[in-house]
Write a protein that holds these residues in place. Structure first.
Motif, PDB file in Angstrom:
ATOM      1  N   THR A  20       0.827  -1.216   0.000  1.00 39.35           N
ATOM      2  CA  THR A  20       0.000   0.000   0.000  1.00 39.35           C
ATOM      3  C   THR A  20       0.857   1.261   0.000  1.00 39.35           C
ATOM      4  O   THR A  20       0.537   2.234  -0.686  1.00 39.35           O
ATOM      5  CB  THR A  20      -0.980   0.023   1.189  1.00 39.35           C
ATOM      6  OG1 THR A  20      -0.242  -0.068   2.411  1.00 39.35           O
ATOM      7  CG2 THR A  20      -1.964  -1.115   1.106  1.00 39.35           C
ATOM      8  N   ALA A  21       1.953   1.253   0.752  1.00 39.61           N
ATOM      9  CA  ALA A  21       2.779   2.454   0.866  1.00 39.61           C
ATOM     10  C   ALA A  21       3.437   2.825  -0.458  1.00 39.61           C
ATOM     11  O   ALA A  21       3.623   4.005  -0.761  1.00 39.61           O
ATOM     12  CB  ALA A  21       3.844   2.259   1.945  1.00 39.61           C
ATOM     13  N   GLU A  63       5.461  -0.382  16.464  1.00 39.86           N
ATOM     14  CA  GLU A  63       4.573  -1.325  17.162  1.00 39.86           C
ATOM     15  C   GLU A  63       3.157  -1.321  16.607  1.00 39.86           C
ATOM     16  O   GLU A  63       2.502  -2.356  16.565  1.00 39.86           O
ATOM     17  CB  GLU A  63       4.539  -1.020  18.663  1.00 39.86           C
ATOM     18  CG  GLU A  63       5.711  -1.576  19.434  1.00 39.86           C
ATOM     19  CD  GLU A  63       5.689  -3.094  19.589  1.00 39.86           C
ATOM     20  OE1 GLU A  63       4.766  -3.762  19.080  1.00 39.86           O
ATOM     21  OE2 GLU A  63       6.609  -3.605  20.222  1.00 39.86           O
ATOM     22  N   ASP A  64       2.677  -0.150  16.167  1.00 38.05           N
ATOM     23  CA  ASP A  64       1.309  -0.103  15.644  1.00 38.05           C
ATOM     24  C   ASP A  64       1.213  -0.529  14.180  1.00 38.05           C
ATOM     25  O   ASP A  64       0.134  -0.508  13.588  1.00 38.05           O
ATOM     26  CB  ASP A  64       0.698   1.283  15.843  1.00 38.05           C
ATOM     27  CG  ASP A  64       1.375   2.364  14.994  1.00 38.05           C
ATOM     28  OD1 ASP A  64       2.320   2.061  14.238  1.00 38.05           O
ATOM     29  OD2 ASP A  64       0.941   3.535  15.104  1.00 38.05           O
ATOM     30  N   GLY A  65       2.339  -0.924  13.591  1.00 45.37           N
ATOM     31  CA  GLY A  65       2.340  -1.433  12.218  1.00 45.37           C
ATOM     32  C   GLY A  65       2.230  -0.370  11.145  1.00 45.37           C
ATOM     33  O   GLY A  65       2.063  -0.691   9.973  1.00 45.37           O
ATOM     34  N   SER A  66       2.369   0.904  11.514  1.00 43.92           N
ATOM     35  CA  SER A  66       2.165   1.977  10.538  1.00 43.92           C
ATOM     36  C   SER A  66       3.389   2.306   9.698  1.00 43.92           C
ATOM     37  O   SER A  66       3.275   3.015   8.697  1.00 43.92           O
ATOM     38  CB  SER A  66       1.704   3.250  11.268  1.00 43.92           C
ATOM     39  OG  SER A  66       2.691   3.660  12.196  1.00 43.92           O
ATOM     40  N   ALA A  67       4.559   1.801  10.067  1.00 43.25           N
ATOM     41  CA  ALA A  67       5.770   2.100   9.304  1.00 43.25           C
ATOM     42  C   ALA A  67       6.792   0.994   9.512  1.00 43.25           C
ATOM     43  O   ALA A  67       6.839   0.364  10.579  1.00 43.25           O
ATOM     44  CB  ALA A  67       6.365   3.445   9.728  1.00 43.25           C
ATOM     45  N   ALA A  68       7.591   0.761   8.482  1.00 45.81           N
ATOM     46  CA  ALA A  68       8.641  -0.256   8.537  1.00 45.81           C
ATOM     47  C   ALA A  68       9.838   0.217   7.733  1.00 45.81           C
ATOM     48  O   ALA A  68       9.697   0.958   6.759  1.00 45.81           O
ATOM     49  CB  ALA A  68       8.129  -1.592   7.983  1.00 45.81           C
ATOM     50  N   ALA A  69      11.019  -0.213   8.163  1.00 49.14           N
ATOM     51  CA  ALA A  69      12.261   0.067   7.438  1.00 49.14           C
ATOM     52  C   ALA A  69      13.001  -1.242   7.225  1.00 49.14           C
ATOM     53  O   ALA A  69      13.127  -2.043   8.159  1.00 49.14           O
ATOM     54  CB  ALA A  69      13.130   1.052   8.210  1.00 49.14           C
ATOM     55  N   LEU A  70      13.471  -1.456   5.995  1.00 50.88           N
ATOM     56  CA  LEU A  70      14.179  -2.679   5.628  1.00 50.88           C
ATOM     57  C   LEU A  70      15.654  -2.356   5.433  1.00 50.88           C
ATOM     58  O   LEU A  70      16.004  -1.463   4.649  1.00 50.88           O
ATOM     59  CB  LEU A  70      13.618  -3.252   4.321  1.00 50.88           C
ATOM     60  CG  LEU A  70      12.315  -4.041   4.387  1.00 50.88           C
ATOM     61  CD1 LEU A  70      11.174  -3.248   4.981  1.00 50.88           C
ATOM     62  CD2 LEU A  70      11.940  -4.549   3.002  1.00 50.88           C
ATOM     63  N   TRP A  71      16.515  -3.085   6.140  1.00 49.59           N
ATOM     64  CA  TRP A  71      17.953  -2.830   6.147  1.00 49.59           C
ATOM     65  C   TRP A  71      18.751  -4.066   5.742  1.00 49.59           C
ATOM     66  O   TRP A  71      18.387  -5.180   6.101  1.00 49.59           O
ATOM     67  CB  TRP A  71      18.407  -2.437   7.558  1.00 49.59           C
ATOM     68  CG  TRP A  71      17.865  -1.158   8.065  1.00 49.59           C
ATOM     69  CD1 TRP A  71      16.725  -0.972   8.808  1.00 49.59           C
ATOM     70  CD2 TRP A  71      18.437   0.146   7.894  1.00 49.59           C
ATOM     71  NE1 TRP A  71      16.569   0.364   9.099  1.00 49.59           N
ATOM     72  CE2 TRP A  71      17.604   1.070   8.558  1.00 49.59           C
ATOM     73  CE3 TRP A  71      19.585   0.607   7.240  1.00 49.59           C
ATOM     74  CZ2 TRP A  71      17.879   2.439   8.589  1.00 49.59           C
ATOM     75  CZ3 TRP A  71      19.861   1.968   7.274  1.00 49.59           C
ATOM     76  CH2 TRP A  71      19.010   2.868   7.940  1.00 49.59           C
ATOM     77  N   LEU A  72      19.854  -3.821   5.050  1.00 42.52           N
ATOM     78  CA  LEU A  72      20.853  -4.850   4.789  1.00 42.52           C
ATOM     79  C   LEU A  72      22.219  -4.299   5.166  1.00 42.52           C
ATOM     80  O   LEU A  72      22.462  -3.093   5.062  1.00 42.52           O
ATOM     81  CB  LEU A  72      20.869  -5.258   3.307  1.00 42.52           C
ATOM     82  CG  LEU A  72      19.658  -6.005   2.772  1.00 42.52           C
ATOM     83  CD1 LEU A  72      19.799  -6.211   1.263  1.00 42.52           C
ATOM     84  CD2 LEU A  72      19.487  -7.345   3.471  1.00 42.52           C
ATOM     85  N   ALA A 125       8.692   2.264   4.500  1.00 40.85           N
ATOM     86  CA  ALA A 125       7.271   2.300   4.137  1.00 40.85           C
ATOM     87  C   ALA A 125       6.473   2.901   5.279  1.00 40.85           C
ATOM     88  O   ALA A 125       6.642   2.516   6.437  1.00 40.85           O
ATOM     89  CB  ALA A 125       6.774   0.882   3.853  1.00 40.85           C
ATOM     90  N   VAL A 126       5.619   3.856   4.946  1.00 40.52           N
ATOM     91  CA  VAL A 126       4.696   4.446   5.917  1.00 40.52           C
ATOM     92  C   VAL A 126       3.287   4.317   5.339  1.00 40.52           C
ATOM     93  O   VAL A 126       3.059   4.607   4.160  1.00 40.52           O
ATOM     94  CB  VAL A 126       5.037   5.930   6.183  1.00 40.52           C
ATOM     95  CG1 VAL A 126       4.023   6.541   7.145  1.00 40.52           C
ATOM     96  CG2 VAL A 126       6.452   6.066   6.737  1.00 40.52           C
ATOM     97  N   ALA A 127       2.358   3.853   6.155  1.00 37.58           N
ATOM     98  CA  ALA A 127       0.971   3.692   5.702  1.00 37.58           C
ATOM     99  C   ALA A 127       0.483   5.005   5.084  1.00 37.58           C
ATOM    100  O   ALA A 127       0.744   6.080   5.624  1.00 37.58           O
ATOM    101  CB  ALA A 127       0.083   3.301   6.870  1.00 37.58           C
ATOM    102  N   PRO A 128      -0.193   4.936   3.933  1.00 33.18           N
ATOM    103  CA  PRO A 128      -0.595   6.160   3.239  1.00 33.18           C
ATOM    104  C   PRO A 128      -1.359   7.154   4.109  1.00 33.18           C
ATOM    105  O   PRO A 128      -1.150   8.363   3.993  1.00 33.18           O
ATOM    106  CB  PRO A 128      -1.460   5.634   2.086  1.00 33.18           C
ATOM    107  CG  PRO A 128      -0.913   4.268   1.807  1.00 33.18           C
ATOM    108  CD  PRO A 128      -0.527   3.717   3.153  1.00 33.18           C
ATOM    109  N   ASP A 129      -2.208   6.680   4.993  1.00 33.37           N
ATOM    110  CA  ASP A 129      -2.993   7.603   5.823  1.00 33.37           C
ATOM    111  C   ASP A 129      -2.200   8.176   7.000  1.00 33.37           C
ATOM    112  O   ASP A 129      -2.721   8.993   7.770  1.00 33.37           O
ATOM    113  CB  ASP A 129      -4.264   6.924   6.334  1.00 33.37           C
ATOM    114  CG  ASP A 129      -3.991   5.733   7.237  1.00 33.37           C
ATOM    115  OD1 ASP A 129      -2.863   5.178   7.189  1.00 33.37           O
ATOM    116  OD2 ASP A 129      -4.888   5.347   7.997  1.00 33.37           O
ATOM    117  N   ARG A 130      -0.931   7.769   7.124  1.00 29.48           N
ATOM    118  CA  ARG A 130      -0.081   8.265   8.221  1.00 29.48           C
ATOM    119  C   ARG A 130       1.139   9.035   7.702  1.00 29.48           C
ATOM    120  O   ARG A 130       1.968   9.467   8.498  1.00 29.48           O
ATOM    121  CB  ARG A 130       0.395   7.093   9.086  1.00 29.48           C
ATOM    122  CG  ARG A 130      -0.694   6.255   9.726  1.00 29.48           C
ATOM    123  CD  ARG A 130      -1.444   6.964  10.833  1.00 29.48           C
ATOM    124  NE  ARG A 130      -0.582   7.486  11.875  1.00 29.48           N
ATOM    125  CZ  ARG A 130      -0.123   6.776  12.905  1.00 29.48           C
ATOM    126  NH1 ARG A 130      -0.454   5.501  13.038  1.00 29.48           N
ATOM    127  NH2 ARG A 130       0.638   7.351  13.825  1.00 29.48           N
TER     128      ARG A 130
END
Length: 197
Positions: A20-21, A63-72, A125-130
């Motif tokens: 979605t993001a 924690e609320d699932g509204s954003a995530a970051a993917l790292w390598l 990624a950040v949820a579109p509404d946030r």
């Protein structure tokens, strides 16, 4: 904002967030120009990045699932030939008849720096509404501060002018010329030197 490291049990939740993001992201629109097709396969495409981070890196999740970051974590030197290279896997998994699903990975891979070990921020990624609430900054700041303490630079490719502006505020600088996807949008390779302590 509380953050935790996501694991395999969080895969579906994080994959849906990525889908979605980035659905309306310029690069996603270039890879999948037909809206109906994008709705059908975009989540599979984004899941390839997530699986790479879950397997060989780290996924930070609010924690609320509204954003995530993917790292390598990327060592110095040319990458070793992998048995199943990522760009081909992205195409095979998401949309085998769509060469752009592989080409975007080939083009970004060709400009990825190899001279120094660094942290690679695959995606935020950040949820579109946030979006616009500072969630991405809140998620990235502790990691960037740790990179500063460790003397570790950070690399990424910004996929939109808006995300590039965020990264500039966080201490990143453009690394060379932007990458123009064929008949498509720009991507900005960006590098952040660790701040002196």
């Amino acid at each position: 904002m509380a953050t935790r490291t996501a694991g395999a049990a969080d895969r579906d939740q994080v994959a849906a967030l990525l889908d979605t993001a980035f659905h309306d992201d310029p690069v996603s629109g270039w890879v999948f120009p037909e809206e109906e097709r994008r709705r059908a396969v975009h989540g599979l495409f984004m899941g390839c990045f997530l699986d790479a981070a879950l397997a060989g890196g780290r996924v930070d999740l609010l924690e609320d699932g509204s954003a995530a970051a993917l790292w390598l974590s990327v060592p110095a030197g040319e990458p070793e030939e992998e048995e199943d290279d990522m760009p081909a896997l992205m195409r095979r998994t998401a949309d085998p008849d769509n060469e752009r699903a592989e080409l975007v990975g080939r083009l970004t891979g060709a400009i990825h720096p190899t001279e120094r070990a660094h942290a690679y921020l695959l995606l935020v990624a950040v949820a579109p509404d946030r979006q616009g609430e500072g969630l991405g900054t809140a998620l990235l700041t502790p990691v960037l501060e740790q990179c500063d303490r460790d003397g570790l630079p950070v690399y990424l490719e910004a996929s939109s002018a808006r995300s590039r502006e965020l990264y500039l505020r966080l201490g990143f600088a453009d690394r060379g010329e932007p990458l123009r996807l064929p008949d498509g949008p720009l991507m900005w390779p960006m590098w952040r030197e660790p701040a002196a302590g």
